[in-house]
Scaffold this motif. Structure first.
Motif, PDB file in Angstrom:
ATOM      1  N   GLY A   1      19.134 -13.385  -1.105  1.00 10.12           N
ATOM      2  CA  GLY A   1      19.257 -12.021  -0.597  1.00 10.12           C
ATOM      3  C   GLY A   1      19.671 -11.066  -1.711  1.00 10.12           C
ATOM      4  N   TYR A   2      20.633 -11.512  -2.490  1.00  9.73           N
ATOM      5  CA  TYR A   2      21.104 -10.688  -3.609  1.00  9.73           C
ATOM      6  C   TYR A   2      19.953 -10.421  -4.582  1.00  9.73           C
ATOM      7  CZ  TYR A   2      24.348  -8.961  -7.186  1.00  9.73           C
ATOM      8  OH  TYR A   2      25.008  -8.178  -8.100  1.00  9.73           O
ATOM      9  N   GLU A   3      19.129 -11.424  -4.757  1.00  7.56           N
ATOM     10  CA  GLU A   3      18.003 -11.289  -5.684  1.00  7.56           C
ATOM     11  C   GLU A   3      16.966 -10.286  -5.149  1.00  7.56           C
ATOM     12  OE1 GLU A   3      14.392 -12.358  -7.848  1.00  7.56           O
ATOM     13  OE2 GLU A   3      14.707 -13.501  -5.988  1.00  7.56           O
ATOM     14  N   VAL A   4      16.782 -10.240  -3.841  1.00  3.01           N
ATOM     15  CA  VAL A   4      15.878  -9.236  -3.253  1.00  3.01           C
ATOM     16  C   VAL A   4      16.406  -7.841  -3.574  1.00  3.01           C
ATOM     17  CG1 VAL A   4      15.113  -8.193  -1.065  1.00  3.01           C
ATOM     18  CG2 VAL A   4      14.961 -10.671  -1.382  1.00  3.01           C
ATOM     19  N   ILE A   5      17.715  -7.655  -3.356  1.00  2.00           N
ATOM     20  CA  ILE A   5      18.326  -6.344  -3.613  1.00  2.00           C
ATOM     21  C   ILE A   5      18.265  -6.004  -5.105  1.00  2.00           C
ATOM     22  CG2 ILE A   5      20.508  -5.063  -3.540  1.00  2.00           C
ATOM     23  CD1 ILE A   5      19.442  -5.283  -0.814  1.00  2.00           C
ATOM     24  N   MET A   6      18.532  -6.994  -5.924  1.00  2.00           N
ATOM     25  CA  MET A   6      18.508  -6.752  -7.369  1.00  2.00           C
ATOM     26  C   MET A   6      17.119  -6.312  -7.826  1.00  2.00           C
ATOM     27  SD  MET A   6      20.295  -8.779 -10.398  1.00  2.00           S
ATOM     28  CE  MET A   6      19.963 -10.397  -9.842  1.00  2.00           C
ATOM     29  N   THR A   7      16.085  -6.963  -7.306  1.00  2.00           N
ATOM     30  CA  THR A   7      14.715  -6.587  -7.666  1.00  2.00           C
ATOM     31  C   THR A   7      14.455  -5.132  -7.264  1.00  2.00           C
ATOM     32  OG1 THR A   7      14.058  -8.866  -7.269  1.00  2.00           O
ATOM     33  CG2 THR A   7      12.292  -7.253  -7.432  1.00  2.00           C
ATOM     34  N   LEU A   8      14.951  -4.742  -6.094  1.00  2.00           N
ATOM     35  CA  LEU A   8      14.761  -3.354  -5.656  1.00  2.00           C
ATOM     36  C   LEU A   8      15.516  -2.396  -6.581  1.00  2.00           C
ATOM     37  CD1 LEU A   8      15.072  -3.761  -1.771  1.00  2.00           C
ATOM     38  CD2 LEU A   8      12.972  -3.455  -3.108  1.00  2.00           C
ATOM     39  N   CYS A   9      16.731  -2.784  -6.941  1.00  2.00           N
ATOM     40  CA  CYS A   9      17.547  -1.899  -7.787  1.00  2.00           C
ATOM     41  C   CYS A   9      16.961  -1.744  -9.178  1.00  2.00           C
ATOM     42  CB  CYS A   9      18.978  -2.422  -7.876  1.00  2.00           C
ATOM     43  SG  CYS A   9      19.860  -2.216  -6.321  1.00  2.00           S
ATOM     44  N   ARG A  10      16.225  -2.724  -9.629  1.00  2.00           N
ATOM     45  CA  ARG A  10      15.586  -2.632 -10.949  1.00  2.00           C
ATOM     46  C   ARG A  10      14.185  -2.054 -10.859  1.00  2.00           C
ATOM     47  NH1 ARG A  10      17.567  -8.463 -13.321  1.00  2.00           N
ATOM     48  NH2 ARG A  10      19.720  -7.820 -13.721  1.00  2.00           N
ATOM     49  N   GLY A  11      13.779  -1.688  -9.645  1.00  2.00           N
ATOM     50  CA  GLY A  11      12.428  -1.167  -9.440  1.00  2.00           C
ATOM     51  C   GLY A  11      12.375   0.347  -9.544  1.00  2.00           C
ATOM     52  N   THR A  12      11.543   0.943  -8.725  1.00  3.66           N
ATOM     53  CA  THR A  12      11.378   2.397  -8.766  1.00  3.66           C
ATOM     54  C   THR A  12      12.551   3.079  -8.059  1.00  3.66           C
ATOM     55  OG1 THR A  12      10.235   2.404  -6.647  1.00  3.66           O
ATOM     56  CG2 THR A  12       8.871   2.114  -8.622  1.00  3.66           C
ATOM     57  N   ALA A  13      12.626   4.402  -8.210  1.00  5.07           N
ATOM     58  CA  ALA A  13      13.687   5.166  -7.542  1.00  5.07           C
ATOM     59  C   ALA A  13      13.603   4.968  -6.030  1.00  5.07           C
ATOM     60  CB  ALA A  13      13.565   6.647  -7.898  1.00  5.07           C
ATOM     61  N   ALA A  14      12.392   4.936  -5.504  1.00  2.00           N
ATOM     62  CA  ALA A  14      12.224   4.760  -4.055  1.00  2.00           C
ATOM     63  C   ALA A  14      12.753   3.396  -3.616  1.00  2.00           C
ATOM     64  CB  ALA A  14      10.756   4.904  -3.679  1.00  2.00           C
ATOM     65  N   GLN A  15      12.529   2.389  -4.436  1.00  3.66           N
ATOM     66  CA  GLN A  15      13.021   1.050  -4.080  1.00  3.66           C
ATOM     67  C   GLN A  15      14.544   0.995  -4.120  1.00  3.66           C
ATOM     68  OE1 GLN A  15      10.426  -1.095  -6.924  1.00  3.66           O
ATOM     69  NE2 GLN A  15      10.035  -2.516  -5.245  1.00  3.66           N
ATOM     70  N   LYS A  16      15.108   1.630  -5.143  1.00  2.00           N
ATOM     71  CA  LYS A  16      16.574   1.627  -5.245  1.00  2.00           C
ATOM     72  C   LYS A  16      17.193   2.373  -4.063  1.00  2.00           C
ATOM     73  CE  LYS A  16      20.445   1.893  -8.230  1.00  2.00           C
ATOM     74  NZ  LYS A  16      21.038   2.087  -9.540  1.00  2.00           N
TER      75      LYS A  16
ATOM     76  N   ARG B   1       0.828  -1.211   0.000  1.00  2.00           N
ATOM     77  CA  ARG B   1       0.000   0.000   0.000  1.00  2.00           C
ATOM     78  C   ARG B   1       0.864   1.263   0.000  1.00  2.00           C
ATOM     79  NH1 ARG B   1      -5.511  -1.171  -0.234  1.00  2.00           N
ATOM     80  NH2 ARG B   1      -6.060  -3.055   0.931  1.00  2.00           N
ATOM     81  N   THR B   2       2.026   1.197   0.646  1.00  2.00           N
ATOM     82  CA  THR B   2       2.886   2.383   0.713  1.00  2.00           C
ATOM     83  C   THR B   2       3.591   2.627  -0.621  1.00  2.00           C
ATOM     84  OG1 THR B   2       3.285   1.794   3.010  1.00  2.00           O
ATOM     85  CG2 THR B   2       4.653   3.532   2.110  1.00  2.00           C
ATOM     86  N   TYR B   3       3.920   1.533  -1.314  1.00  6.62           N
ATOM     87  CA  TYR B   3       4.617   1.649  -2.608  1.00  6.62           C
ATOM     88  C   TYR B   3       3.774   0.947  -3.676  1.00  6.62           C
ATOM     89  CZ  TYR B   3       8.553   2.641   0.506  1.00  6.62           C
ATOM     90  OH  TYR B   3       9.370   3.175   1.467  1.00  6.62           O
ATOM     91  N   PRO B   4       2.698   1.606  -4.111  1.00  5.28           N
ATOM     92  CA  PRO B   4       1.773   0.917  -5.017  1.00  5.28           C
ATOM     93  C   PRO B   4       2.446   0.546  -6.345  1.00  5.28           C
ATOM     94  CG  PRO B   4       0.876   3.032  -4.266  1.00  5.28           C
ATOM     95  CD  PRO B   4       2.295   2.985  -3.839  1.00  5.28           C
ATOM     96  N   GLY B   5       2.065  -0.606  -6.847  1.00  8.17           N
ATOM     97  CA  GLY B   5       2.463  -0.988  -8.203  1.00  8.17           C
ATOM     98  C   GLY B   5       3.907  -1.423  -8.370  1.00  8.17           C
ATOM     99  N   CYS B   6       4.596  -1.728  -7.267  1.00  9.92           N
ATOM    100  CA  CYS B   6       6.003  -2.146  -7.387  1.00  9.92           C
ATOM    101  C   CYS B   6       6.122  -3.658  -7.534  1.00  9.92           C
ATOM    102  CB  CYS B   6       6.786  -1.719  -6.151  1.00  9.92           C
ATOM    103  SG  CYS B   6       7.057   0.045  -6.049  1.00  9.92           S
ATOM    104  N   GLU B   7       7.248  -4.053  -8.116  1.00 12.94           N
ATOM    105  CA  GLU B   7       7.655  -5.469  -8.093  1.00 12.94           C
ATOM    106  C   GLU B   7       8.507  -5.683  -6.847  1.00 12.94           C
ATOM    107  OE1 GLU B   7       7.463  -8.113 -10.348  1.00 12.94           O
ATOM    108  OE2 GLU B   7       5.904  -6.967 -11.399  1.00 12.94           O
ATOM    109  N   TRP B   8       8.351  -6.813  -6.229  1.00 15.64           N
ATOM    110  CA  TRP B   8       9.160  -7.098  -5.032  1.00 15.64           C
ATOM    111  C   TRP B   8       9.939  -8.384  -5.202  1.00 15.64           C
ATOM    112  CZ3 TRP B   8       9.530  -3.194  -1.678  1.00 15.64           C
ATOM    113  CH2 TRP B   8       8.520  -2.205  -1.723  1.00 15.64           C
TER     114      TRP B   8
END
Ligand SMILES: [Fe+2]
Ligand SMILES: [Fe+2]
Lengths: 250, 310
Positions: free
Chosen positions: B161-176, A243-250
């Motif tokens: 663990g690396y894959e979790v980080i990689m998914t974040l890095c390929r995601g939105t700016a906030a995720q990175k 809900r905080t980050y809508p539409g993201c892949e995790w």
């Protein structure tokens, strides 16, 4: 109303919410071996939830994913049994909740494996193997606690007594249940109740426990999306990131 | 057997087994090290367990549950390995609760974002592997065999663990940003996992002589840095060390100074989560007491009943 969707989402929510509750205990079990056992059950339940949500999404046909259904519906849309959202309490409460549900889902999946819906039958076929193990584990603990010390006897009896009022709705047939049964897809909950009660009686007798009064006033509402206060907090936590980050892949 | 004969076996790379004679100091060192290792697995369940209920997808929730369950399994193997040296699991756990036994200081740091589930796998399990791969050839048989089993799972954790980080890095700016912020917090504590600098590690020499340890703290730390820097670069993340650079001559990365004051403070109990971690373990233990008693009482009753039948 899409009855097949309703039927499937109930099963998905049951597995997801109980799996979530057990997940809260990971790392906090009373004995390392039992910590591992509870996490095992949690893992199986999350796996079952995924299968049911995936199928529910397919049946719904609205381009939702399993996670959309788990993480983006609100309180009123959830259809899990009230029993399953009850807090973990102490180990006796956790075991009481688990046993009452395992005995139910074992009987339920025995029926569902014969469903005319091939997907539900297949998920039930796989689930029954897991639930067989869960039921053995929780039954053994009901017996151990019931026939253990005076303290453990009192604790498991109290846990069962206080959760008993959530067992009534497990066997209530509503429009969806009747439709699904008529189409040979769903399970007859009257038959499930008979099998459940036989198992409960058998295990309680071995555990020297007393069956709670059959005059217990039963709480219900989950089939209409009316829950206890606990579910809201579960969802607040569970759905926080989605809900905080809508539409993201995790 | 004499000390010299014992050392001759060690030098010939013959594994020491539970029934073999061994110097008391060897036994003591191993009990301390293996039980500390077991405690680390168990306490290590807490920072990750902190995110199970907030895992952002069902798939991630299942992976995280399975990972933490693996760590519990590691704890079990290691307690069993330590028990072969003559100390019971209960007494080891007592030592943990009283503070007599330590566990890896890394688990006294908090997990504050979902990205930490990535960092813990990538960096913490990654650093643990460096130590543990070396331990697969340690001189005490039961410990070495436990490590072989454990290492297979640890490298799996590291990749996840690396894959979790990689998914974040390929995601939105906030995720990175979430991934970078997490790396900033975990990098230095991960380097501290290898223990003090060699010149400040008085036990290393004896442990190397007994082949309990195969490499020094600094050697393993260097190995970890060399392996991890390219992985961070691949993700487009910045390692929070301005002094980090490739040294062509050494064929290794040079890196900045570790804040050893922080390291010793965390070991002394002053890390952000020392109190909370121990309290959580103690609470689980205390609240489990009536359960363990019930299980014992029940099995006694069963024994009695079986006797009466027989
Ligand atoms: Fe581990
Ligand atoms: Fe691990």
């Amino acid at each position: 109303m899409n009855h097949l969707f309703q039927y499937t989402i109930r099963l998905a929510d049951n597995a997801s919410i109980l799996g979530h509750r057990l997940g809260e205990l990971c790392g906090h079990g009373p004995i390392l071996e039992q910590d591992i056992a509870m996490t095992n059950v949690a893992l199986d339940l999350v796996g079952q939830a995924r299968s049911f949500y995936q199928y529910a999404a397919e049946v719904e046909g609205a381009n939702h994913t399993e996670d959309d259904l788990a993480y983006l519906r609100d309180n009123q849309d959830f259809r899990n049994l009230l029993l399953l959202e009850q807090p973990n309490g102490h180990f006796g409460d956790t075991i009481a909740r688990q046993f009452l549900y395992d005995a139910y889902s074992f009987a339920f999946y025995q029926g569902l494996r014969k469903s005319k819906d091939a997907t539900l039958a297949a998920i039930a076929e796989k689930a029954i193997k897991e639930v067989t193990y869960h039921l053995r584990w929780s039954s053994e603990w009901v017996v151990r606690l019931g026939d253990g010390t005076a303290e453990s006897h009192a604790k498991i009896q109290a846990g069962l007594n206080s959760l008993w009022r959530y067992t009534g709705e497990m066997f209530e047939m509503d429009e969806t249940d009747n439709q699904m049964l008529a189409q040979g897809i769903g399970v007859d909950l009257v038959l499930v109740k008979t099998a459940w009660l036989a198992k409960v009686n058998e295990v309680f007798a071995e555990a020297t426990l007393t069956l709670p009064s059959d005059k217990t006033w039963m709480q219900k509402g989950s089939k209409k999306g009316i829950h206890t206060e606990h579910l809201g907090y579960i969802l607040a936590e569970m759905q926080h990131l989605q809900r905080t980050y809508p539409g993201c892949e995790w | 057997m004499t000390q010299a004969q014992f050392q001759a076996r060690i030098d010939a790379d013959i594994k020491i087994e539970p029934k073999d004679w061994m110097p008391e100091a060897y036994r003591k060192t191993l009990i301390r090290q293996i039980s500390q290792h077991a405690h680390s697995e168990i306490v290590g369940m807490l920072p990750e367990g902190n995110w199970i209920t907030r895992a952002p997808s069902l798939r991630r929730k299942a992976i995280l549950l399975a990972k933490i369950q693996d760590e519990a399994g590691h704890g079990l193997y290691l307690y069993s390995a330590a028990e072969t040296l003559g100390k019971t699991r209960e007494s080891m756990i007592d030592d943990l609760h009283t503070g007599k036994a330590k566990y890896s200081s890394i688990f006294n740091y908090p997990t504050l974002s979902w990205a930490d589930m990535g960092s813990v796998g990538w960096l913490v399990d990654g650093a643990a592997i460096m130590n543990q791969v070396a331990l697969c050839r340690t001189s005490y048989g039961p410990y070495a065999r436990a490590m072989v089993r454990i290492c297979k799972e640890e490298s799996f954790h590291q990749r996840q663990g690396y894959e979790v980080i990689m998914t974040l890095c390929r995601g939105t700016a906030a995720q990175k940003q979430m991934a970078q912020e997490s790396l900033n917090r975990w990098w230095w504590p991960a380097l501290m996992m290898f223990g003090p600098k060699d010149e400040d590690s008085p036990n290393t020499e004896q442990a190397m002589k007994w082949r309990i340890k195969r490499f020094t703290n600094d050697e393993l730390r260097q190995r970890f840095i060399d392996a991890t820097v390219p992985q961070a670069e691949f993700l487009g993340l910045t390692i929070p060390d301005p002094d980090l650079k490739w040294n062509e001559e050494r064929q290794h990365y040079d890196s900045g100074n570790i804040n050893w004051e922080e390291f010793y403070q965390v070991i002394a109990g002053n890390g952000p989560c020392n109190t909370a971690r121990l309290a959580a373990r103690q609470k689980a233990h205390d609240e489990g007491e009536w359960v363990r008693e019930a299980a014992m009482a029940y099995s006694k009753k069963q024994e009695q009943r079986n006797k009466q039948v027989a």
